[in-house]
Design an enzyme around this catalytic site. Sequence first.
Site, short mmCIF file in Angstrom:
data_model
loop_
_atom_site.label_atom_id
_atom_site.label_comp_id
_atom_site.label_asym_id
_atom_site.label_seq_id
_atom_site.Cartn_x
_atom_site.Cartn_y
_atom_site.Cartn_z
N VAL A 82 0.86 -1.19 0.00
CA VAL A 82 0.00 0.00 0.00
C VAL A 82 0.89 1.24 0.00
O VAL A 82 1.69 1.44 0.92
CB VAL A 82 -0.94 0.00 1.22
CG1 VAL A 82 -1.85 1.23 1.18
CG2 VAL A 82 -1.76 -1.27 1.25
N GLU B 114 -7.25 25.70 -31.03
CA GLU B 114 -6.41 25.23 -29.92
C GLU B 114 -5.37 26.28 -29.54
O GLU B 114 -5.00 26.40 -28.36
CB GLU B 114 -5.73 23.91 -30.30
CG GLU B 114 -6.69 22.78 -30.67
CD GLU B 114 -7.67 22.47 -29.56
OE1 GLU B 114 -7.35 22.70 -28.37
OE2 GLU B 114 -8.79 22.00 -29.87
#
Length: 715
Positions: free
Chosen positions: A283, A542
């Site tokens: 983890v 863009e």
Amino acid sequence: MFSLSSTVQPQVTIPLSHLINAFHSPKNISVSVNTPVSQKQHRDTVPEHEAPSSEPVLNLRDLGLSELKIGQIDKMVENLLPGFYKDKRVSSCWHTSHISAQSFFENKYGHLDMFSTLRSSSLYRQHPKTLRSICSDLQYFPVFIQSRGFKTLKSRTRRLQSTSERLVEAQNIAPSFVKGFLLRDRGTDLESLDKLMKTKNIPEAHQDAFKTGFAEGFLKAQALTQKTNDSLRRTRLILFVLLLFGIYGLLKNPFLSVRFRTTTGLDSAVDPVQMKNVTFEHVKGVEEAKQELQEVVEFLKNPQKFTVLGGKLPKGILLVGPPGTGKTLLARAVAGEADVPFYYASGSEFDEMFVGVGASRIRNLFREAKANAPCVIFIDELDSVGGKRIESPMHPYSRQTINQLLAEMDGFKPNEGVIIIGATNFPEALDNALIRPGRFDMQVTVPRPDVKGRTEILKWYLNKIKFDKSVDPEIIARGTVGFSGAELENLVNQAALKAAVDGKEMVTMKELEFSKDKILMGPERRSVEIDNKNKTITAYHESGHAIIAYYTKDAMPINKATIMPRGPTLGHVSLLPENDRWNETRAQLLAQMDVSMGGRVAEELIFGTDHITTGASSDFDNATKIAKRMVTKFGMSEKLGVMTYSDTGKLSPETQSAIEQEIRILLRESYERAKHILKTHAKEHKNLAEALLTYETLDAKEIQIVLEGKKLEVR
């Protein structure tokens, strides 16, 4: 042919072809009955040696019956031939007719006197004494009664009990000659069949015929018995196979199969799960949540350490967080570290279409867990079974499952030694009675990892593949703000697949950047053919986003700009923050709105209002959502103040109109700011659009070079 019908033994057909051939044809027999006695006496004088030449000769040794004892002939003859009585008044089955006469012969020619028939035959003329002695020794045997009718089990049972004559028939039919000859005591000194026939003065030609008939009848009976047994065996096999197919069909039917199943379907929850290969070392990026669960594991391993001060084992731990942050991995780590029985169940496994199934499975799960306490129960997607109880006609019995869960966790009966870990990414839907202390005592938040956590996660997954030493996980971590642990794992895996496709031996930064862009902007679609006009419009669109983001103070930095079609869009500008953002200011929200407006403003300034496109629809959606949250949730409207409006449908028309007016003002102001910036930096806007048309994709450094007026290196 004689038909041997018995209620005890199977039907046996004994062809006595050689013996019957000795008699005349039916027509000759009928004539001889009416012949005067003088003619019969004259025929009796025929010499015995003038036997018909057509009589067959058969060797009994060829049939394997030459070893029969002499004493067997009496019983064999008794079981083979019927007795003859001159007195017709004697009660006999030969004088009984149920449907018609006893044979087709009598139906056609009438009843005949058997002695007259025998006396009229050539065999009787040749051997009168021999046949007379044999017939006198024959006993009455009703086995040759021809029984005609439908051969069913019911009719055969009725025949057994209908008349006393049938009972006599059953008594006289001993297990016939088949059982008698096969089961006879072989130690007894019996006379052979050959000697007995010689004693009875039976000629050799007739002895062979008699033995042949006996052998043929025996073999015929065996064949019929075997055939009947084979038919029954095949019928049973077919019925058994059909039954299996029927059961299989019922089990495959989704509606009928449930009736044949018990309360299974939760087998994975009833049986403990072994997770020895998963520990807390696996983890990464959620240190606080891991610390909370490590205390629970320590409590399970050494409860005296905590109970000496009067503490109690927590009953429930609720893991809350967005998808992919490691909630299930934390539960698996608890299973691997605690070394206690671990039971897993998903919230959707409890309820089905039948009433009471969910509550029953909850009881089965906790009954098994209590029997193996101390243990851990992990329920994933808890909101599926622990949602708020409502009064709904669509699900009137849905409350039974959650009520049973509440009673098992903290009800009248004690529940010591069983820890419940629940995981959900929708805690708002949980019932209030479920998340109270005493049931879920601890609520652990599992957030998205920060830069440090992302770096640890990337190092963990990079160690599982072959990567170049030049790869810097921290650079990738800074460019993946907001990525969860699952998304980072997918990023590394996509990079490994890309390197394998390109034929490389290890993963480099190029593959990692490619996989990051693929996740952020979508996969490239190089096969799409776009005409120059649309490509030019996309380049200026863009570039407008990039110019606004570059010259706006509080906007996020540019990561990459491209006019390569990716996913559903023809182009994309990727923005990434330099650091993790825990909250956002009003200036940052307004900057996001301005960047969204840059594409439409660029189209309007370059091509005119008549040539604007639909490509800005998603930009307007994003800007409208930001403005609406600012007004209704964040209290950033001067006119409406700090009041929040969660459900605008229940507001008055005046309030709704005021909210819409404020949103419209924010959008209009943002549009004007974007137009001002693009007019001011029109030259830079044009240079950036031309660079995109040339190179298709530019990263942050290349965009900065173009906007500073420098030339890019030739690729």
